[in-house]
Design a protein around this motif. Structure first.
Motif, PDB file in Angstrom:
ATOM      1  N   ALA A 186      17.266 -14.741  21.330  1.00 45.84           N
ATOM      2  CA  ALA A 186      17.353 -13.458  21.419  1.00 45.84           C
ATOM      3  C   ALA A 186      17.280 -12.674  20.083  1.00 45.84           C
ATOM      4  O   ALA A 186      17.389 -13.286  19.058  1.00 45.84           O
ATOM      5  N   PRO A 187      16.957 -11.209  19.973  1.00 41.23           N
ATOM      6  CA  PRO A 187      16.616 -10.698  18.639  1.00 41.23           C
ATOM      7  C   PRO A 187      17.907 -10.903  17.447  1.00 41.23           C
ATOM      8  O   PRO A 187      17.722 -11.313  16.548  1.00 41.23           O
ATOM      9  N   SER A 188      19.097 -10.830  18.123  1.00 42.84           N
ATOM     10  CA  SER A 188      20.292 -10.787  17.407  1.00 42.84           C
ATOM     11  C   SER A 188      20.191 -12.295  16.577  1.00 42.84           C
ATOM     12  O   SER A 188      20.780 -12.365  15.598  1.00 42.84           O
ATOM     13  N   GLU A 189      20.076 -13.361  17.581  1.00 39.03           N
ATOM     14  CA  GLU A 189      19.906 -14.831  17.027  1.00 39.03           C
ATOM     15  C   GLU A 189      18.906 -14.859  15.873  1.00 39.03           C
ATOM     16  O   GLU A 189      19.102 -15.500  15.008  1.00 39.03           O
ATOM     17  N   ILE A 190      17.871 -14.141  16.184  1.00 36.80           N
ATOM     18  CA  ILE A 190      16.746 -14.336  15.140  1.00 36.80           C
ATOM     19  C   ILE A 190      17.161 -13.754  13.695  1.00 36.80           C
ATOM     20  O   ILE A 190      16.928 -14.209  12.749  1.00 36.80           O
ATOM     21  N   VAL A 191      17.949 -12.508  13.821  1.00 35.80           N
ATOM     22  CA  VAL A 191      18.310 -11.949  12.520  1.00 35.80           C
ATOM     23  C   VAL A 191      19.436 -13.002  11.847  1.00 35.80           C
ATOM     24  O   VAL A 191      19.294 -13.173  10.880  1.00 35.80           O
ATOM     25  N   ASP A 192      20.392 -13.257  12.714  1.00 36.75           N
ATOM     26  CA  ASP A 192      21.579 -14.190  12.184  1.00 36.75           C
ATOM     27  C   ASP A 192      20.812 -15.511  11.585  1.00 36.75           C
ATOM     28  O   ASP A 192      21.259 -15.802  10.417  1.00 36.75           O
ATOM     29  N   GLY A 193      19.752 -16.122  12.251  1.00 42.54           N
ATOM     30  CA  GLY A 193      19.250 -17.216  11.874  1.00 42.54           C
ATOM     31  C   GLY A 193      18.574 -17.099  10.354  1.00 42.54           C
ATOM     32  O   GLY A 193      18.526 -17.988   9.648  1.00 42.54           O
ATOM     33  N   PHE A 194      17.881 -15.926  10.577  1.00 39.97           N
ATOM     34  CA  PHE A 194      17.283 -15.678   9.336  1.00 39.97           C
ATOM     35  C   PHE A 194      18.224 -15.497   8.061  1.00 39.97           C
ATOM     36  O   PHE A 194      18.119 -15.862   6.980  1.00 39.97           O
ATOM     37  N   LEU A 195      19.107 -14.918   8.310  1.00 39.89           N
ATOM     38  CA  LEU A 195      20.124 -14.575   7.218  1.00 39.89           C
ATOM     39  C   LEU A 195      20.761 -15.863   6.943  1.00 39.89           C
ATOM     40  O   LEU A 195      20.987 -16.151   5.647  1.00 39.89           O
ATOM     41  N   GLU A 196      21.130 -16.600   7.601  1.00 35.04           N
ATOM     42  CA  GLU A 196      21.639 -18.021   7.296  1.00 35.04           C
ATOM     43  C   GLU A 196      20.576 -18.821   6.724  1.00 35.04           C
ATOM     44  O   GLU A 196      21.010 -19.428   5.633  1.00 35.04           O
ATOM     45  N   SER A 197      19.306 -18.891   6.886  1.00 32.60           N
ATOM     46  CA  SER A 197      18.492 -19.736   6.354  1.00 32.60           C
ATOM     47  C   SER A 197      18.106 -19.108   4.885  1.00 32.60           C
ATOM     48  O   SER A 197      17.976 -19.996   4.107  1.00 32.60           O
ATOM     49  N   MET A 198      18.349 -18.019   4.616  1.00 30.39           N
ATOM     50  CA  MET A 198      18.426 -17.542   3.304  1.00 30.39           C
ATOM     51  C   MET A 198      19.260 -18.191   2.456  1.00 30.39           C
ATOM     52  O   MET A 198      19.094 -18.337   1.121  1.00 30.39           O
ATOM     53  N   THR A 199      20.364 -18.734   2.928  1.00 34.76           N
ATOM     54  CA  THR A 199      21.607 -19.412   2.079  1.00 34.76           C
ATOM     55  C   THR A 199      21.192 -20.893   1.929  1.00 34.76           C
ATOM     56  O   THR A 199      21.960 -21.522   1.361  1.00 34.76           O
ATOM     57  N   SER A 200      19.926 -21.189   2.426  1.00 30.17           N
ATOM     58  CA  SER A 200      19.812 -22.821   2.496  1.00 30.17           C
ATOM     59  C   SER A 200      18.830 -23.180   1.164  1.00 30.17           C
ATOM     60  O   SER A 200      18.600 -22.033   0.326  1.00 30.17           O
ATOM     61  N   ASP A 201      18.648 -24.419   1.059  1.00 33.14           N
ATOM     62  CA  ASP A 201      17.570 -24.833   0.192  1.00 33.14           C
ATOM     63  C   ASP A 201      16.340 -25.216   0.668  1.00 33.14           C
ATOM     64  O   ASP A 201      15.788 -26.324   0.326  1.00 33.14           O
ATOM     65  N   ASP A 202      16.014 -24.513   1.712  1.00 31.92           N
ATOM     66  CA  ASP A 202      14.875 -24.756   2.636  1.00 31.92           C
ATOM     67  C   ASP A 202      13.672 -24.926   1.524  1.00 31.92           C
ATOM     68  O   ASP A 202      13.116 -23.715   0.990  1.00 31.92           O
ATOM     69  N   PRO A 203      12.762 -25.955   1.478  1.00 32.21           N
ATOM     70  CA  PRO A 203      11.734 -26.039   0.709  1.00 32.21           C
ATOM     71  C   PRO A 203      10.707 -25.009   1.047  1.00 32.21           C
ATOM     72  O   PRO A 203      10.256 -24.974   2.029  1.00 32.21           O
ATOM     73  N   GLY A 204      10.251 -24.286  -0.122  1.00 33.67           N
ATOM     74  CA  GLY A 204       9.369 -22.946   0.063  1.00 33.67           C
ATOM     75  C   GLY A 204       9.788 -22.259   1.156  1.00 33.67           C
ATOM     76  O   GLY A 204       8.866 -21.256   1.438  1.00 33.67           O
TER      77      GLY A 204
END
Length: 611
Positions: free
Chosen positions: A51-69
């Protein structure tokens, strides 16, 4: 709002291990648990049909990661936005992780194909593309993320964010977990007599590998050193690295060998440096890396396009940190109950026995009220107990007290002269707080006609107190305006000729905006201050603040153990020396590293270290 953390991220706590439960309910968790720097967040791609809300929350959480690139993070974005989003353009720091509200009302015709959510919070700091931190008075933050349905590789329509601001937005706990403050070093501009004072320029780098550059912490630190000083400090410092010098292409890890020698491969631009300049370049690297626990460097070897350029070890680098100090451990000075200046030797390991200094400040007839000692400990400046006159006298020779070098015309003692402060060039600074004509004054070598220093950023406020930094290019000011006194840091710019210098304090920055009333300050080391003040409606606290206004990474808040009714503080350039405080009820107390406050003197005021 963090309601779907497990959908966006996987959290691993490196401090310990446990079994993974295979039954039970899924519960939302915070990716960053305040104060736990060992929590590491791994980004997970959005699930099918999210759902759109999950996309927004997932994006915000992912910004707090060490996701390469930020490759996984970009999967929450539309194809175009994933290509154009620039996470390295800066970081917005909020008190808490951003709240998500919505969806916003959309046209009925388009509600199946587009929607939007609002991110809100309280903004307290910003980190720019140069990794320079700037604290802010808490302000409202609001940003809209727009989402559309977009056909994926499998042909299915999925919600994705197509309008997103560049940079990252993080709560304070995430920011402290992901980033650490480091000092990179440059040389103070315009120094005479071969002086080469190093100036700390604080920036923030990633605690682990940087997602964008893939560089480890030491390499990030060297890269930002080579990129040059931050914009705020640039007008008053120089780098010895030739313009365009950078790490050799492909270098993402720097580590010393088993002899603690660090080899730094540079591009061909570095070949332009002379041997003398190369040694100064190596000193910049050594001092920049000395506080990183991951890089115990005893020697730096710089390599250019044609091979080894020069090497410098830690002992040799000491010549580039020269200042105008006495060469020995700093003593402490104070004014006794009779208004005489006394000294506690810096060579004693216990509380020390005070002794009256030589000369008119120790034996003269004028009672003194505040004090500043030159960094070479050969002279001192003292303000009379009534705050009206400033005197300068030697500390190592007898003689009569000379005529005052500055006199205030203010009627009230509190409106007269501030405590004086010396810079590393041997110049004396003081503020005349006379409401009829407040002035910031500088006396070259502590003598002659006082020169008024312009402070264009005061905006109607006036300087209540000041302290010069050890490097002489920054000044900490207590500025009173609208009934409140706040801490501001200014850049000391020197123009004109030696015969007709033009000195000004430029670009004032709020250094502790959370403190609405600051009563005392002192520099502690090259890039840190001790501050005594109160938050709005709070109680007095003593805390450390970095020169850029951030909280030191060594503590959650920088607040020191409690001590009551502090009227003044004194810290040394050497951070291993004890912190001193003058209190209303307990006299002069000290705080040694790893210890509690202890009373040193039951009577005495204006205790200072040289500076």
């Amino acid at each position: 709002m963090r309601t779907t953390a497990l959908l966006g991220c996987c959290v691993i706590v490196l401090a310990g291990c446990g079994s993974m439960p295979v039954t039970g309910d899924v519960k939302a968790v915070d990716a960053s648990q305040p104060g736990d720097s060992q929590v590491q967040v791994y980004a997970v791609a959005p699930r099918e049909g999210a759902a759109p809300s999950e996309i927004v929350d997932g994006f915000l959480e992912s910004m707090t990661s060490d996701d390469p690139g930020f490759r996984t993070t970009r999967k929450y974005l539309s194809a175009d936005a994933a290509q154009t989003w620039q996470p390295s353009e800066g970081t917005t720091v909020l008190t808490q992780a951003p709240n998500r509200s919505g969806p916003l009302l959309q046209d009925e015709e388009n509600q199946e194909t587009e929607t939007a959510y609002t991110l809100t919070g309280e903004k307290v700091a910003a980190v720019d593309a140069q990794s320079s931190y700037q604290p802010l008075a808490p302000t409202d933050y609001s940003q809209i993320l727009h989402l559309v349905r977009e056909k994926g590789a499998d042909g299915k329509q999925e919600w994705r964010i197509d309008i997103v601001p560049d940079g990252l937005v993080l709560g304070q706990s995430d920011f402290k977990r992901l980033y650490r403050s480091v000092n990179k070093y440059y040389y103070a501009s315009g120094q005479a007599n071969g002086q080469s004072t190093l100036v700390a320029d604080p920036v923030y780098v990633r605690n682990r590998t940087d997602p964008v550059s893939r560089m480890d912490t030491a390499t990030q630190t060297v890269r930002t050193l080579l990129e040059g000083p931050t914009n705020w400090l640039r007008p008053v410092v120089d780098s010895r690295f030739p313009t365009g010098t950078a790490l050799r292409k492909g270098v993402v890890a720097l580590a010393p060998d088993d002899q603690n020698v660090l080899k730094v491969p540079l591009n061909r631009k570095a070949d332009k440096a002379s041997r003398a300049a190369c040694r100064m370049m190596a000193a910049q690297v050594l001092f920049t890396l000395r506080d990183l626990t991951s890089a115990r460097v005893e020697q730096v070897e710089l390599e250019g396009g044609r091979g080894r350029l020069c090497a410098l070890d830690a002992d040799e680098a000491a010549e580039f940190s020269s200042d105008s100090g006495s060469g020995g451990p700093d003593s402490q000075y104070f004014i006794d109950a009779k208004g005489k200046v006394q000294r506690i030797s810096g060579t004693t390991e216990d509380n020390g026995t005070p002794e009256v200094v030589l000369g008119p400040l120790g034996t003269g007839a004028v009672a003194m009220g505040s004090l500043g000692v030159a960094r070479d400990e050969l002279r001192a400046a003292a303000v009379s107990a009534d705050g009206q006159n400033l005197y300068v006298a030697p500390l190592n020779a007898d003689g009569e007290l000379a005529a005052p070098v500055v006199t205030s015309k203010a009627k009230k003692t509190a409106d007269r002269l501030s405590p004086p402060s010396w810079d590393d060039r041997g110049d004396l600074w003081i503020a005349d707080r006379d409401p009829a004509g407040p002035r910031l004054l500088r006396l070259v070598k502590g003598e002659g006609e006082p020169q008024e220093v312009r402070v264009p950023g005061l905006n109607g406020g006036h300087v209540k107190e000041l302290r010069m930094s050890a490097d002489g290019v920054r000044i900490a000011l207590l500025v009173t305006e609208d009934g409140h006194t706040t801490l501001k840091i200014g850049r000391v710019e020197r123009r004109g000729s030696q015969a007709a210098p033009e000195i000004s304090v430029e670009d004032l920055r709020q250094a502790a905006p959370q403190l609405t009333d600051v009563t005392a300050i002192s520099w502690s080391g090259r890039s840190r201050l001790v501050v005594v003040g109160k938050e709005a409606g709070g109680v007095q606290q003593v805390r450390y603040v970095q020169a850029d206004g951030s909280t030191p990474s060594s503590g959650a808040s920088g607040v020191l153990p409690g001590v009551n009714q502090v009227q003044a503080v004194a810290a040394a350039d050497d951070e291993l020396l004890p912190l001193m405080a003058e209190t209303e009820s307990d006299g002069i107390v000290r705080l040694s590293p790893g210890d509690n406050w202890q009373t040193v003197l039951e009577e005495g005021t204006s205790l200072v270290y040289p500076g």
